[in-house]
Design a protein around this motif. Structure first.
Motif, mmCIF file in Angstrom:
data_model
loop_
_atom_site.group_PDB
_atom_site.id
_atom_site.type_symbol
_atom_site.label_atom_id
_atom_site.label_comp_id
_atom_site.label_asym_id
_atom_site.label_seq_id
_atom_site.Cartn_x
_atom_site.Cartn_y
_atom_site.Cartn_z
ATOM 1 N N LEU A 28 0.824 -1.208 0.000
ATOM 2 C CA LEU A 28 0.000 0.000 0.000
ATOM 3 C C LEU A 28 0.860 1.260 0.000
ATOM 4 O O LEU A 28 0.537 2.254 -0.654
ATOM 5 N N ALA A 29 1.965 1.212 0.736
ATOM 6 C CA ALA A 29 2.834 2.393 0.837
ATOM 7 C C ALA A 29 3.553 2.699 -0.470
ATOM 8 O O ALA A 29 3.768 3.874 -0.811
ATOM 9 N N GLU A 30 3.893 1.668 -1.223
ATOM 10 C CA GLU A 30 4.713 1.883 -2.423
ATOM 11 C C GLU A 30 3.898 2.191 -3.673
ATOM 12 O O GLU A 30 4.432 2.721 -4.652
ATOM 13 N N ARG A 31 2.613 1.880 -3.673
ATOM 14 C CA ARG A 31 1.788 2.144 -4.854
ATOM 15 C C ARG A 31 1.496 3.625 -4.987
ATOM 16 O O ARG A 31 1.299 4.331 -3.998
ATOM 17 N N ASN A 32 1.408 4.087 -6.228
ATOM 18 C CA ASN A 32 1.119 5.490 -6.495
ATOM 19 C C ASN A 32 -0.395 5.716 -6.522
ATOM 20 O O ASN A 32 -0.959 6.242 -7.471
ATOM 21 N N VAL A 33 -1.035 5.267 -5.466
ATOM 22 C CA VAL A 33 -2.483 5.380 -5.282
ATOM 23 C C VAL A 33 -2.710 5.832 -3.845
ATOM 24 O O VAL A 33 -1.954 5.453 -2.945
ATOM 25 N N LYS A 34 -3.737 6.640 -3.624
ATOM 26 C CA LYS A 34 -4.018 7.128 -2.279
ATOM 27 C C LYS A 34 -4.917 6.138 -1.540
ATOM 28 O O LYS A 34 -6.115 6.022 -1.833
ATOM 29 N N PHE A 35 -4.340 5.427 -0.578
ATOM 30 C CA PHE A 35 -5.077 4.475 0.249
ATOM 31 C C PHE A 35 -5.312 5.105 1.624
ATOM 32 O O PHE A 35 -4.350 5.360 2.352
ATOM 33 N N GLN A 36 -6.550 5.340 1.958
ATOM 34 C CA GLN A 36 -6.864 5.897 3.270
ATOM 35 C C GLN A 36 -7.323 4.758 4.188
ATOM 36 O O GLN A 36 -8.405 4.200 4.005
ATOM 37 N N ILE A 37 -6.516 4.420 5.165
ATOM 38 C CA ILE A 37 -6.854 3.324 6.073
ATOM 39 C C ILE A 37 -7.877 3.795 7.084
ATOM 40 O O ILE A 37 -7.610 4.697 7.891
ATOM 41 N N GLN A 38 -9.040 3.171 7.048
ATOM 42 C CA GLN A 38 -10.123 3.498 7.968
ATOM 43 C C GLN A 38 -10.131 2.565 9.169
ATOM 44 O O GLN A 38 -10.449 2.993 10.286
ATOM 45 N N ASN A 39 -9.823 1.294 8.937
ATOM 46 C CA ASN A 39 -9.758 0.301 10.018
ATOM 47 C C ASN A 39 -8.477 -0.505 9.877
ATOM 48 O O ASN A 39 -8.164 -1.008 8.792
ATOM 49 N N PHE A 40 -7.740 -0.621 10.962
ATOM 50 C CA PHE A 40 -6.529 -1.444 11.006
ATOM 51 C C PHE A 40 -6.673 -2.381 12.196
ATOM 52 O O PHE A 40 -5.923 -2.337 13.162
ATOM 53 N N GLN A 41 -7.691 -3.243 12.112
ATOM 54 C CA GLN A 41 -8.074 -4.114 13.220
ATOM 55 C C GLN A 41 -7.285 -5.417 13.125
ATOM 56 O O GLN A 41 -7.817 -6.480 12.788
ATOM 57 N N VAL A 42 -5.980 -5.337 13.423
ATOM 58 C CA VAL A 42 -5.094 -6.490 13.300
ATOM 59 C C VAL A 42 -4.152 -6.554 14.506
ATOM 60 O O VAL A 42 -4.034 -5.603 15.280
#
Length: 343
Positions: free
Chosen positions: A171-185
């Motif tokens: 997710l960090a390396e892709r040239n796309v904006k990923f907005q993490i809403q839930n990181f339930q891990v």
């Protein structure tokens, strides 16, 4: 690129190790708050009585859906696996996957994005990301506590942590904006009993496609469909198919709103394993077939036995795929599917 609450997360993350990104996300105040809010939501048990158009994915499957055709997407049965939903906030198109290994994350994310990001999207298009599953299996059972230190993840054997590392790296390396809403891990998705044994808080998630609302969920057998047993068998067969290396399993045709299972084969070796395993004790089955024997759901062993019984009763894969054509399912009602003769 990873965003949290509209702000780019660690802009120079290319120089930061994936393990450190995971730890930083677990400690991010907005994601900790989101986790508390998520944990406060009663788990939704989805059943046919809900009468909603649903697409469910099993382990290592993915599906991309149009909210015009599908009301609900979901997955469950995750312990060291991750259920992930990526939603285009502009179009409402959503993709769901059940990731079980770091080896499938890179290509798998590309598969999920293939119908989510189009030429009409601009550079400001944000993709919401919801990640649920992968409890903290790094601490030996009976020795758990509620404050797992960051360094402990890397010191002990874990299936969950490497998977989470690979997901955030991609997710960090892709040239796309990923907005993490839930990181339930990991520690945010782990509870302990009085003896220090660790268990997932949640095994699954569900999204309402029109609103993008996500809740913890479980599914009963009637909604893990269609073609449940064949799809479970396909998972095992996929590990021996070199054409599927690194890939998620195609499940759903987005434009036609139908499930399509391409022909695949199983060998007599798998039938022999089924004959050997069917009479093993529940404990032996758990230890042999699960990455987290003490944390599986109550129907894990039952489902394994159902798969083995099918293989024993149908040793020839051609019975499931006569004339070597796909198994295609179309909706008859909101909650039911009907198999058609061919694609």
């Amino acid at each position: 690129m990873i965003y949290v609450n509209g702000v780019q997360f660690l802009p120079d993350s290319s120089s930061i190790e994936g393990s450190d990104i995971v730890i930083a996300l677990l400690e991010h105040p907005d994601l900790v708050s989101a986790s508390r809010s998520f944990c406060a939501i009663p788990e939704r048990n989805f059943s046919v009585s809900d009468q909603a158009k649903c697409v469910y994915v099993f382990q290592r499957e993915y599906a991309t859906v149009d909210p015009a055709h599908v009301e609900i997407v979901g997955t469950d049965e995750a312990t060291t696996c991750v259920g992930i939903i990526i939603r285009n906030c502009k179009s409402g198109m959503s993709s769901i996957a059940h990731l079980d290994s770091p080896d499938i994350v890179d290509i798998g994310i590309s598969q999920m994005l293939s119908l989510l990001v189009t030429d009409s999207d601009d550079e400001d298009t944000m993709l919401d990301v919801h990640i649920v599953g992968a409890f903290d299996d790094s601490v030996p059972q009976g020795q758990g506590d509620h404050d797992v230190g960051a360094k402990s993840y890397s010191k002990k054997k874990s299936y969950s942590f490497p998977l989470c590392i690979k997901i955030v790296e991609i997710l960090a390396e892709r040239n796309v904006k990923f907005q993490i809403q839930n990181f339930q891990v990991l520690k945010l998705n782990t509870r302990y009993d009085s003896e220090g044994n660790a268990y997932p808080i949640f095994h699954g998630l569900l999204m309402e496609t029109s609103s993008g609302s996500v809740v913890p969920s479980s599914f009963d057998t009637s909604t893990r469909c269609p073609d449940e047993i064949i799809r479970r068998i396909r998972l095992g067969a996929s590990y021996e198919d070199p054409t599927l290396t690194g890939r998620l399993l195609d499940t759903y045709e987005t434009d036609n709103d139908r499930i399509v299972i391409a022909p695949f084969s199983w060998s007599m070796r798998e039938v022999e394993i089924a004959l050997m395993m069917r009479h093993r004790s529940d404990i032996e089955i758990l230890v042999t077939t699960s990455t987290s024997p003490s944390a599986e759901g109550p129907d894990f062993v039952v489902n394994q036995k159902r798969v083995w019984e099918y293989l024993i009763q149908h040793p020839d894969w051609k019975e499931a795929f006569p004339s070597n054509v796909p198994r295609v399912f179309e909706r008859t009602t909101t909650e039911n599917w009907m198999i058609t003769s061919q694609k």
